[in-house]
Write an enzyme that holds these catalytic residues in place. Structure first.
Site, PDB file in Angstrom:
ATOM      1  N   ARG A  27       0.818  -1.216   0.000  1.00 17.37           N
ATOM      2  CA  ARG A  27       0.000   0.000   0.000  1.00 17.37           C
ATOM      3  C   ARG A  27       0.853   1.267   0.000  1.00 17.37           C
ATOM      4  NH1 ARG A  27      -5.274  -0.898   2.054  1.00 17.37           N
ATOM      5  NH2 ARG A  27      -5.292   1.056   3.215  1.00 17.37           N
ATOM      6  N   TRP A  74       1.649   6.167   5.745  1.00 14.26           N
ATOM      7  CA  TRP A  74       2.018   6.931   4.545  1.00 14.26           C
ATOM      8  C   TRP A  74       1.743   8.388   4.908  1.00 14.26           C
ATOM      9  CZ3 TRP A  74      -0.759   9.391   0.243  1.00 14.26           C
ATOM     10  CH2 TRP A  74       0.035   9.610  -0.875  1.00 14.26           C
ATOM     11  N   GLY A 101      -6.604   7.756   7.298  1.00 16.32           N
ATOM     12  CA  GLY A 101      -7.567   8.765   6.865  1.00 16.32           C
ATOM     13  C   GLY A 101      -7.052  10.148   7.242  1.00 16.32           C
ATOM     14  N   GLU A 472      -1.050   6.727 -20.869  1.00 16.74           N
ATOM     15  CA  GLU A 472      -0.866   5.614 -19.937  1.00 16.74           C
ATOM     16  C   GLU A 472       0.560   5.090 -20.000  1.00 16.74           C
ATOM     17  OE1 GLU A 472      -2.215   4.528 -17.489  1.00 16.74           O
ATOM     18  OE2 GLU A 472      -1.470   2.486 -17.194  1.00 16.74           O
ATOM     19  N   HIS A 495       2.770  22.016 -31.499  1.00 12.31           N
ATOM     20  CA  HIS A 495       2.385  23.261 -30.799  1.00 12.31           C
ATOM     21  C   HIS A 495       3.230  23.475 -29.558  1.00 12.31           C
ATOM     22  CE1 HIS A 495      -0.973  23.530 -33.580  1.00 12.31           C
ATOM     23  NE2 HIS A 495      -1.129  22.233 -33.389  1.00 12.31           N
ATOM     24  N   LYS A 594      -0.748   2.563  -3.285  1.00 13.03           N
ATOM     25  CA  LYS A 594      -1.604   1.804  -4.183  1.00 13.03           C
ATOM     26  C   LYS A 594      -2.998   2.405  -4.243  1.00 13.03           C
ATOM     27  CE  LYS A 594      -2.898  -1.231  -7.045  1.00 13.03           C
ATOM     28  NZ  LYS A 594      -2.453  -1.087  -8.440  1.00 13.03           N
TER      29      LYS A 594
HETATM   30  C1  AGP Z   1      -1.619   3.999 -11.755  1.00 17.40           C
HETATM   31  O1  AGP Z   1      -0.558   3.137 -12.135  1.00 17.40           O
HETATM   32  C2  AGP Z   1      -1.415   4.610 -10.379  1.00 17.40           C
HETATM   33  N1  AGP Z   1      -1.165   3.632  -9.407  1.00 17.40           N
HETATM   34  C3  AGP Z   1      -2.505   5.598 -10.016  1.00 17.40           C
HETATM   35  O2  AGP Z   1      -2.528   6.595 -11.013  1.00 17.40           O
HETATM   36  C4  AGP Z   1      -3.939   5.017  -9.894  1.00 17.40           C
HETATM   37  O3  AGP Z   1      -4.422   4.647 -11.161  1.00 17.40           O
HETATM   38  C5  AGP Z   1      -4.842   6.110  -9.326  1.00 17.40           C
HETATM   39  O4  AGP Z   1      -4.378   6.441  -8.034  1.00 17.40           O
HETATM   40  C6  AGP Z   1      -6.310   5.697  -9.241  1.00 17.40           C
HETATM   41  O5  AGP Z   1      -6.460   4.594  -8.389  1.00 17.40           O
HETATM   42  P1  AGP Z   1      -7.870   3.793  -8.410  1.00 17.40           P
HETATM   43  O6  AGP Z   1      -8.014   3.217  -9.773  1.00 17.40           O
HETATM   44  O7  AGP Z   1      -7.722   2.763  -7.338  1.00 17.40           O
HETATM   45  O8  AGP Z   1      -8.941   4.794  -8.103  1.00 17.40           O
END
Ligand code: AGP
Length: 599
Positions: A27, A74, A101, A472, A495, A594
């Site tokens: 995480r 975190w 949170g 992506e 541009h 994550k």
């Molecule tokens: C993507 O590789 C990242 N880990 C991040 O941008 C992720 O897609 C974003 O935080 C959204 O997470 P979610 O899909 O769990 O909402």
């Protein structure tokens, strides 16, 4: 985000807590700590850095206790430090809290508590909870917790331990918590992997649920003190799924799972030329679709726009979830709001969903994690069934999201009586096999990565459906290799960004066949003329730019509407191998989590 594990049972708490923290490492975190109730005393240890440092620190401690809580932090308020690591305590060190949170009114609460004589040890918002509970504590922990939380604004997955009572009190508000039900033992955690070694019987707490865990088991009530009844669910995952299955990293394992995960998305949903989705909505008045998401999920949302407008002929707006609610959006009951989220816990996506609901939109979610908050707040949804995505960089969830969006577009088309393209349906059924074939490019991408992993910058260019794929590809590279990368619509390069191009600039072109192929050739020539190093993703049978590209990546020919899924695969592999060559922590890149459960 932060990870929480709590235990009360018959096994040594220390072992359970450390094992649980390790399973939550994916995480993302910067520090870890634990508190064990040991013969009427608290045993406490906190460390900045990996869980293994905490483990080494407590290794020689003989702690016979069977009750404790632990946390991986975190940082949101206060830099990573032992002082800021959880658990946090009241003034007398008799109440321990771990929290995930954000306490939005913590400053005001802290000022009042300080004026009442409370002394704080950390810079965190979470520590306020320990002192608030102390303020209300007489002889019953859940009563004190309930009174304290009545003053709190914000989000919390919270577990509390008092030195005076052999019990845990856990409360959920916008930050996920599950109860693990064992035989003579009970767990509480922020996510399933932490407890999967011990039980598959889980309860997903809802917002305002309060769980009291003691030697008799668990009791559930809400913050109003009313008993609540929550179903115990069997977790379908097994530890094996969580492990890496022989791959070097979770991310590579998940890239190679994509034939199966795409098959999972399709399973039971494409039958006899019909699309079957359990979407129970009245869409007769549907005029517009709004999709909100973050990060990779936002990229699949952009692809969803092309697919839904092309297949279902419905206008689509796509928003960064973090921007949506602040632009004063005008939403009505003729709108369908789609939340896309792998975790189902992204705070910004949740907030956007709640705003759309408040204004009357019907809502669906495209989500991977079963039982996550987003899934419990929408009217209907499409589960990805992609299994746990442990690597912070999203791969299989992305291709599963796009597959689900294709199904949604076809479903909406079918709903208004429009015929479905049999050729597209046939290609859709072939997609897992086509993706498996594409994965055979792995060694070529590893070789290519070996030539480029020293690079400092990359450009990714694509047109139409390939533009979001370019975004992506750039995100994958930057988030795990820390190389600066940008994605653009290929025509946009003129541009401004083309000023970046010189002989040191690798430019990845998504150049598979579509109705803009001729235009992409001139874009490639523009870059070539300025010395750019061209890496082109092309269809297997597409030789017309062979002389232009320095490196050709040939992917299987597929229906253009499915091309984003196929074209993303080599970009995932390129990013993975570059990061791996750089010796970086591919699964847990720096600064990232994550699931971003804070705004
Ligand atoms: C993507 O590789 C990242 N880990 C991040 O941008 C992720 O897609 C974003 O935080 C959204 O997470 P979610 O899909 O769990 O909402």
């Amino acid at each position: 985000m932060c990870g929480i594990i709590g235990y009360l049972g018959h096994q040594l708490a220390k072992d359970i807590l450390l094992d649980g923290l390790k399973k939550l490492e994916y995480r993302g975190y910067d520090s870890a700590g634990l508190c064990i109730l040991n013969d009427g005393q608290f045993f406490i240890d906190k460390k900045v850095g990996p869980v293994v440092q905490l483990e080494q620190s407590v290794a020689n401690q003989e702690i016979i206790s069977t009750t404790g809580i632990a946390h991986t932090r975190w940082a949101t308020h206060g830099a990573p430090s032992e002082n800021n690591a959880h658990p946090h305590f009241d003034c007398h060190g008799q109440i321990a809290v771990v929290h995930n949170g954000i306490i939005e009114n913590y400053q005001a609460l802290k000022e009042v508590l300080i004026s009442e004589g409370h002394q704080f040890q950390s810079e965190t918002d979470s520590e306020v909870l320990a002192h608030l509970i102390e303020k209300f504590y007489t002889d019953n922990l859940e009563t004190a917790v309930t009174k304290a939380l009545a003053l709190v604004e914000g989000s919390y997955g919270l577990v509390v331990l008092s030195i005076k009572e052999n019990k845990l009190v856990a409360v959920r508000q916008s930050s996920p918590l599950i109860i693990g039900v064992g035989v003579g033992e009970t767990f509480v955690a922020s996510d399933i992997p932490a407890i999967l070694n011990y039980t598959k019987q889980v309860i997903y707490l809802n917002d305002n649920d309060l769980a009291i865990i003691d030697s008799q088991g668990y009791h559930l009530q809400n913050l109003a003190g009313q008993v609540v009844d929550r179903q115990v669910e069997e977790v379908k995952l097994n530890v094996e799924q969580i492990e890496k299955k022989g791959f070097k990293h979770f991310m590579l394992k998940e890239i190679f799972e994509q034939p199966q995960t795409i098959s999972n998305v399709l399973a039971g949903r494409v039958k006899d030329g019909q699309i079957k989705l359990s979407i129970d909505l009245d869409l007769s008045r549907l005029k517009r679709i709004i999709i909100a998401a973050c990060g990779t999920s936002w990229h699949s949302a952009l692809i969803g726009k092309y697919l839904l407008e092309n297949i279902a002929r419905i206008p689509v707006e796509v928003d960064y979830a973090s921007e949506f609610r602040y632009r004063q959006p005008l939403v009505s009951d003729t709108d369908l709001f789609v939340a896309i989220s792998q975790s189902g816990e992204t705070a910004d996506t949740l907030a956007a969903l709640r705003e759309a609901k408040r204004q009357g939109a019907q809502t669906i979610a495209i989500v991977n994690v079963v039982g996550s908050t987003v899934t419990r707040e929408v009217d209907s949804g499409i589960y990805l069934h992609a299994g746990p995505e442990i690597g912070v960089a999203s791969t299989k969830a992305f291709t599963a999201q796009v597959t689900a969006l294709i199904l949604l577009a076809l479903y909406l088309r079918q709903l208004v009586g429009q015929p479905l393209d049999d050729g597209l349906l046939a290609d859709l059924n072939q997609l897992p096999e086509i993706v498996a074939t594409t994965l055979s490019l792995n060694n070529q991408l590893a070789d290519l990565a070996a030539q480029f992993y020293h690079t400092d910058h990359f450009l990714y260019l694509g047109r139409g459906l390939n533009f979001p794929v370019a975004l992506e590809g750039a995100l994958k590279l930057k988030e795990i290799s820390y190389i600066h990368a940008e994605g653009y619509p290929a025509a946009e390069i003129k541009h401004g960004p083309i000023a970046l191009v010189d002989e040191n600039m690798p430019v990845v072109f998504l150049a598979t066949k579509n109705d803009l192929s001729d235009k992409i050739i001139s874009n490639i020539q523009e870059i070539k003329a300025r010395g750019g190093r061209i890496i082109a993703v092309v269809d297997q049978d597409y030789d017309h730019i062979a002389e232009l590209a320095d490196h050709l990546i040939r992917v299987p020919v597929v229906n253009v509407l499915l091309s984003p899924i196929v074209n993303a695969i080599p970009l995932q592999l390129l990013a993975y191998h570059i990061a791996d060559y750089k010796g970086l922590d591919v699964d847990k890149p720096r600064n990232l989590a994550k699931s971003v459960t804070v705004e």
